[in-house]
Design a protein around this motif. Structure first.
Motif, PDB file in Angstrom:
ATOM      1  N   PRO A   1      -5.990   3.384   1.033  1.00 27.22           N
ATOM      2  CA  PRO A   1      -5.612   1.927   1.093  1.00 27.22           C
ATOM      3  C   PRO A   1      -6.904   1.000   0.743  1.00 27.22           C
ATOM      4  O   PRO A   1      -6.340   0.066   0.203  1.00 27.22           O
ATOM      5  N   VAL A   2      -7.856   1.369   1.161  1.00 24.51           N
ATOM      6  CA  VAL A   2      -8.949   0.349   0.867  1.00 24.51           C
ATOM      7  C   VAL A   2      -8.871  -0.012  -0.475  1.00 24.51           C
ATOM      8  O   VAL A   2      -9.056  -1.051  -1.001  1.00 24.51           O
TER       9      VAL A   2
ATOM     10  N   ALA B   1      -2.672 -15.543   8.747  1.00 26.12           N
ATOM     11  CA  ALA B   1      -2.770 -14.472   7.714  1.00 26.12           C
ATOM     12  C   ALA B   1      -3.151 -13.074   8.428  1.00 26.12           C
ATOM     13  O   ALA B   1      -2.616 -12.086   7.813  1.00 26.12           O
ATOM     14  N   HIS B   2      -3.547 -13.012   9.490  1.00 23.75           N
ATOM     15  CA  HIS B   2      -3.637 -11.732  10.334  1.00 23.75           C
ATOM     16  C   HIS B   2      -2.696 -11.315  11.292  1.00 23.75           C
ATOM     17  O   HIS B   2      -2.426 -10.243  11.747  1.00 23.75           O
ATOM     18  N   ASP B   3      -1.800 -12.385  11.498  1.00 26.46           N
ATOM     19  CA  ASP B   3      -0.641 -12.196  12.699  1.00 26.46           C
ATOM     20  C   ASP B   3       0.297 -11.176  12.203  1.00 26.46           C
ATOM     21  O   ASP B   3       1.038 -11.732  11.296  1.00 26.46           O
ATOM     22  N   LYS B   4       0.580 -10.282  12.688  1.00 25.71           N
ATOM     23  CA  LYS B   4       1.359  -9.106  12.313  1.00 25.71           C
ATOM     24  C   LYS B   4       2.982  -9.789  12.489  1.00 25.71           C
ATOM     25  O   LYS B   4       3.899  -9.230  11.701  1.00 25.71           O
ATOM     26  N   GLY B   5       2.913 -10.631  13.482  1.00 30.27           N
ATOM     27  CA  GLY B   5       4.300 -11.533  13.722  1.00 30.27           C
ATOM     28  C   GLY B   5       4.699 -12.307  12.341  1.00 30.27           C
ATOM     29  O   GLY B   5       5.901 -12.298  11.748  1.00 30.27           O
ATOM     30  N   VAL B   6       3.671 -12.777  11.727  1.00 30.72           N
ATOM     31  CA  VAL B   6       3.952 -13.705  10.448  1.00 30.72           C
ATOM     32  C   VAL B   6       4.240 -12.893   9.363  1.00 30.72           C
ATOM     33  O   VAL B   6       5.129 -13.160   8.695  1.00 30.72           O
TER      34      VAL B   6
ATOM     35  N   GLY C   1       6.816  -5.279   4.665  1.00 30.55           N
ATOM     36  CA  GLY C   1       7.392  -3.964   5.110  1.00 30.55           C
ATOM     37  C   GLY C   1       5.988  -3.354   5.847  1.00 30.55           C
ATOM     38  O   GLY C   1       4.953  -3.752   5.860  1.00 30.55           O
ATOM     39  N   GLN C   2       6.403  -2.006   5.998  1.00 26.35           N
ATOM     40  CA  GLN C   2       5.353  -1.156   7.004  1.00 26.35           C
ATOM     41  C   GLN C   2       4.145  -0.902   6.627  1.00 26.35           C
ATOM     42  O   GLN C   2       3.179  -0.949   7.236  1.00 26.35           O
ATOM     43  N   HIS C   3       3.977  -0.783   5.166  1.00 27.15           N
ATOM     44  CA  HIS C   3       2.713  -0.348   4.467  1.00 27.15           C
ATOM     45  C   HIS C   3       2.526  -1.806   3.574  1.00 27.15           C
ATOM     46  O   HIS C   3       1.651  -1.513   2.493  1.00 27.15           O
ATOM     47  N   GLU C   4       2.554  -2.935   4.015  1.00 27.09           N
ATOM     48  CA  GLU C   4       2.265  -4.207   3.305  1.00 27.09           C
ATOM     49  C   GLU C   4       1.323  -4.996   4.273  1.00 27.09           C
ATOM     50  O   GLU C   4       1.503  -4.907   5.789  1.00 27.09           O
TER      51      GLU C   4
ATOM     52  N   ILE D   1       0.906  -1.073  -0.109  1.00 21.25           N
ATOM     53  CA  ILE D   1      -0.068  -0.019  -0.078  1.00 21.25           C
ATOM     54  C   ILE D   1       0.981   1.235   0.005  1.00 21.25           C
ATOM     55  O   ILE D   1       1.709   1.394   0.767  1.00 21.25           O
ATOM     56  N   THR D   2       0.483   2.240  -0.926  1.00 19.56           N
ATOM     57  CA  THR D   2       1.202   3.655  -0.879  1.00 19.56           C
ATOM     58  C   THR D   2       0.122   4.306  -0.109  1.00 19.56           C
ATOM     59  O   THR D   2      -1.037   4.560  -0.429  1.00 19.56           O
ATOM     60  N   PRO D   3       0.835   4.891   1.339  1.00 17.71           N
ATOM     61  CA  PRO D   3      -0.229   5.740   2.089  1.00 17.71           C
ATOM     62  C   PRO D   3      -0.328   7.089   1.579  1.00 17.71           C
ATOM     63  O   PRO D   3       0.583   7.373   0.700  1.00 17.71           O
ATOM     64  N   ASP D   4      -1.233   7.668   1.927  1.00 13.38           N
ATOM     65  CA  ASP D   4      -1.069   9.180   1.639  1.00 13.38           C
ATOM     66  C   ASP D   4      -1.579   9.325   0.336  1.00 13.38           C
ATOM     67  O   ASP D   4      -0.821  10.312  -0.416  1.00 13.38           O
TER      68      ASP D   4
END
Ligand SMILES: Cc1cc2nc3c(=O)[nH]c(=O)nc-3n(C[C@H](O)[C@H](O)[C@H](O)COP(=O)(O)O)c2cc1C
Length: 186
Positions: free
Chosen positions: A107-108, A140-145, A152-155, A98-101
């Motif tokens: 993002p959606v 699929a939802h665990d940010k640790g995974v 990356g931060q925006h993925e 996702i490219t923020p801003d």
């Protein structure tokens, strides 16, 4: 297969066997993904193709995810988590990048585009006689995974496409009437 027949008949297949899809089949899958509708041509997706020892590596990430959620988890449950990716000879992780801003493409919209890319891959798989199933769940939802997969931060990981040769019969399609879903303004 006729294009409309494909759109009307596609089914998911959870029972999957080897061999892995061929390089040509995979190329066709990715080409289908890259035709997803995409506001401002941002191509907001990428894929991790996992097979062979990679599936065991992914299983280890699943087990670690369970251990983080429950430090007292028993060995049997960890072994079950490790086996989960082995249900298919190949898994493609679909990632929304996702490219923020981006005021015109929030993002959606970018996540929807990545979802369309995954959906296109399901169609391309079915059209080629491959079996495929989109799975999510806690891994699929665990940010640790996500971190361990190198996101990356925006993925965001939006799904695991389990892929292989269909290992069973396709269930009959649910009978749905378009009229139940459509309101017409005339
Ligand atoms: C975003 C998304 C996540 C899904 N996650 C799961 C899942 O974790 N487990 C599962 O059994 N089905 C999951 N499904 C549903 C299956 O992929 C499949 O669509 C469903 O079994 C219906 O089969 P069909 O695609 O042949 O209609 C998911 C579907 C989507 C779109």
């Amino acid at each position: 297969m006729d294009a409309l027949e494909l759109l009307h008949q596609r089914r998911s297949m959870g029972k999957l066997a080897g061999p892995v899809p061929s390089a040509e089949q995979l190329e066709a899958l990715y080409r289908a993904a890259l035709r997803a509708p995409d506001h401002k041509e941002m191509t907001p997706y990428r894929f991790i193709e996992i097979s062979g020892a990679g599936l065991e590596r992914l299983g280890e990430l699943f087990a670690q995810s369970d251990r983080r959620a429950n430090p007292h988890i028993d060995e049997g449950s960890l072994a079950a988590a490790r086996k989960k990716p082995l249900r298919a000879p190949m898994i493609i992780a679909v990632i929304a990048s996702i490219t923020p801003d981006q005021p015109k493409v929030p993002p959606v919209e970018q996540i929807i585009s990545a979802g369309c890319a995954g959906h296109a891959m399901l169609y391309a798989a079915f059209a080629q006689g491959l079996g495929a199933m989109w799975r999510t769940g806690t891994y699929a939802h665990d940010k640790g995974v996500w971190r361990d997969l190198g996101l990356g931060q925006h993925e965001e990981l939006i799904g695991y496409l389990y892929l292989g040769q269909p290992g069973g019969r396709y269930p009959s399609a649910p009978a749905r009437d378009p009229a139940d879903f459509v309101e017409r303004w005339r």
